[in-house]
Motif scaffolding. Structure first.
Motif, mmCIF file in Angstrom:
data_model
loop_
_atom_site.group_PDB
_atom_site.id
_atom_site.type_symbol
_atom_site.label_atom_id
_atom_site.label_comp_id
_atom_site.label_asym_id
_atom_site.label_seq_id
_atom_site.Cartn_x
_atom_site.Cartn_y
_atom_site.Cartn_z
ATOM 1 N N ILE A 84 -2.101 19.911 18.288
ATOM 2 C CA ILE A 84 -2.592 18.543 18.158
ATOM 3 C C ILE A 84 -1.540 17.715 17.419
ATOM 4 C CG2 ILE A 84 -3.833 18.881 15.976
ATOM 5 C CD1 ILE A 84 -6.168 17.237 17.455
ATOM 6 N N VAL A 85 -1.458 16.438 17.771
ATOM 7 C CA VAL A 85 -0.514 15.517 17.144
ATOM 8 C C VAL A 85 -1.300 14.296 16.669
ATOM 9 C CG1 VAL A 85 1.509 14.026 17.513
ATOM 10 C CG2 VAL A 85 1.383 16.279 18.639
ATOM 11 N N PHE A 86 -1.179 13.982 15.384
ATOM 12 C CA PHE A 86 -1.815 12.790 14.832
ATOM 13 C C PHE A 86 -0.738 11.774 14.500
ATOM 14 C CE2 PHE A 86 -4.788 16.218 13.741
ATOM 15 C CZ PHE A 86 -5.941 15.719 14.335
ATOM 16 N N VAL A 87 -0.893 10.564 15.032
ATOM 17 C CA VAL A 87 0.019 9.465 14.742
ATOM 18 C C VAL A 87 -0.743 8.495 13.841
ATOM 19 C CG1 VAL A 87 1.454 7.611 15.680
ATOM 20 C CG2 VAL A 87 1.147 9.747 16.979
ATOM 21 N N LEU A 88 -0.263 8.343 12.608
ATOM 22 C CA LEU A 88 -0.922 7.433 11.675
ATOM 23 C C LEU A 88 -0.467 6.007 11.957
ATOM 24 C CD1 LEU A 88 -0.740 9.417 8.313
ATOM 25 C CD2 LEU A 88 -2.492 9.455 10.088
ATOM 26 N N ARG A 89 -1.411 5.073 11.858
ATOM 27 C CA ARG A 89 -1.143 3.661 12.131
ATOM 28 C C ARG A 89 -1.601 2.826 10.938
ATOM 29 N NH1 ARG A 89 -0.636 2.010 17.221
ATOM 30 N NH2 ARG A 89 0.520 0.419 16.087
ATOM 31 N N THR A 90 -0.789 1.845 10.569
ATOM 32 C CA THR A 90 -1.109 0.984 9.435
ATOM 33 C C THR A 90 -0.930 -0.477 9.837
ATOM 34 O OG1 THR A 90 -0.418 2.680 7.864
ATOM 35 C CG2 THR A 90 -0.470 0.431 7.044
ATOM 36 N N GLU A 91 -1.865 -1.324 9.377
ATOM 37 C CA GLU A 91 -1.763 -2.768 9.653
ATOM 38 C C GLU A 91 -0.454 -3.303 9.067
ATOM 39 O OE1 GLU A 91 -5.323 -4.524 8.065
ATOM 40 O OE2 GLU A 91 -6.587 -3.277 9.348
ATOM 41 N N ASN A 92 0.127 -4.251 9.765
ATOM 42 C CA ASN A 92 1.462 -4.738 9.407
ATOM 43 C C ASN A 92 1.583 -5.302 8.005
ATOM 44 O OD1 ASN A 92 2.310 -4.012 11.938
ATOM 45 N ND2 ASN A 92 1.807 -5.986 12.810
ATOM 46 N N SER A 93 0.604 -6.070 7.552
ATOM 47 C CA SER A 93 0.712 -6.667 6.217
ATOM 48 C C SER A 93 0.706 -5.579 5.151
ATOM 49 C CB SER A 93 -0.422 -7.667 5.980
ATOM 50 O OG SER A 93 -1.671 -7.023 6.118
ATOM 51 N N CYS A 94 -0.117 -4.588 5.346
ATOM 52 C CA CYS A 94 -0.207 -3.447 4.426
ATOM 53 C C CYS A 94 1.104 -2.645 4.463
ATOM 54 C CB CYS A 94 -1.398 -2.589 4.841
ATOM 55 S SG CYS A 94 -1.750 -1.204 3.784
ATOM 56 N N LEU A 95 1.595 -2.383 5.664
ATOM 57 C CA LEU A 95 2.822 -1.609 5.831
ATOM 58 C C LEU A 95 4.013 -2.352 5.231
ATOM 59 C CD1 LEU A 95 4.131 0.948 6.972
ATOM 60 C CD2 LEU A 95 4.477 -0.297 9.118
ATOM 61 N N TYR A 96 4.067 -3.655 5.451
ATOM 62 C CA TYR A 96 5.161 -4.470 4.919
ATOM 63 C C TYR A 96 5.249 -4.302 3.405
ATOM 64 C CZ TYR A 96 8.277 -8.473 4.369
ATOM 65 O OH TYR A 96 9.352 -9.271 4.077
ATOM 66 N N ASP A 97 4.101 -4.402 2.733
ATOM 67 C CA ASP A 97 4.073 -4.263 1.269
ATOM 68 C C ASP A 97 4.523 -2.868 0.838
ATOM 69 O OD1 ASP A 97 3.170 -6.861 1.121
ATOM 70 O OD2 ASP A 97 1.061 -6.303 0.800
ATOM 71 N N ARG A 98 4.072 -1.846 1.556
ATOM 72 C CA ARG A 98 4.450 -0.474 1.210
ATOM 73 C C ARG A 98 5.955 -0.265 1.345
ATOM 74 N NH1 ARG A 98 -0.046 3.144 4.471
ATOM 75 N NH2 ARG A 98 -1.904 2.288 3.476
ATOM 76 N N LEU A 99 6.522 -0.750 2.451
ATOM 77 C CA LEU A 99 7.957 -0.560 2.689
ATOM 78 C C LEU A 99 8.791 -1.386 1.722
ATOM 79 C CD1 LEU A 99 8.089 -0.442 6.600
ATOM 80 C CD2 LEU A 99 8.176 1.473 4.988
ATOM 81 N N GLU A 100 8.344 -2.594 1.442
ATOM 82 C CA GLU A 100 9.055 -3.447 0.491
ATOM 83 C C GLU A 100 9.075 -2.792 -0.893
ATOM 84 O OE1 GLU A 100 9.269 -8.214 0.512
ATOM 85 O OE2 GLU A 100 7.409 -7.394 -0.300
#
Length: 164
Positions: A84-100
């Motif tokens: 099985i393969v799970f691909v996690l997805r995150t909303e862009n505004s949330c992801l932007y803050d995490r990456l920043e």
């Protein structure tokens, strides 16, 4: 576990391994420790993974089973490795803050956000494995993390019943 940087693969993977009694491999850490690189990408300021060496390094462990693999993409791993393969997805505004908060800026930040918008890693997974084993999971909140852990644990328990 696959997905754009910052979606929560490592958090989920480590907790899942602990709860399920499975081993956990973070491919980024494995590559760093074994220097499994074929160069350096100046534009993204990161090493370039030597995918063949990573596969060679993991082959014995994967053949034993019971391994959770954590990496952005999964298209270079042999299909036989995964049930099985799970691909996690995150909303862009949330992801932007995490990456920043990780220090991502400029092109690296924008390209990772675009990767998420265009579902690039999900599409790669669907093209690389049987569609029925690839699943997307939301990964925005601590509640999502708990739901994902519960859902994957149920899947593992069912798989164990069906295959042992």
């Amino acid at each position: 576990l696959a997905g754009t940087p910052g979606v929560g693969k490592t958090t989920l993977g480590k907790e899942l391994a602990s709860r399920a009694g499975l081993s956990y491999v973070n491919v980024g850490d494995l590559a760093r420790e074994g220097e499994l690189y074929e160069g350096f990408d100046e534009e993204y300021d990161c090493p370039i993974l030597d995918e063949d060496r990573v596969v060679d390094e993991l082959e014995d462990r994967m053949s034993e089973g019971g391994v959770i693999v954590d990496y952005h993409g999964c298209d270079f791993f042999p299909e036989r490795w995964f049930h099985i393969v799970f691909v996690l997805r995150t909303e862009n505004s949330c992801l932007y803050d995490r990456l920043e908060s990780r220090g991502y800026t400029g092109k690296k930040l924008q390209d990772n956000i675009q990767c998420e918008i265009f579902q690039t890693l999900y599409e790669e997974a669907v093209l690389s494995y049987k569609k029925e084993i690839v699943h997307q999971l939301p990964s925005n909140t601590p509640e999502d993390l708990e739901r994902n852990l519960d859902q994957i644990m149920q899947w593992i328990e069912q798989w164990m019943k069906d295959n042992n």
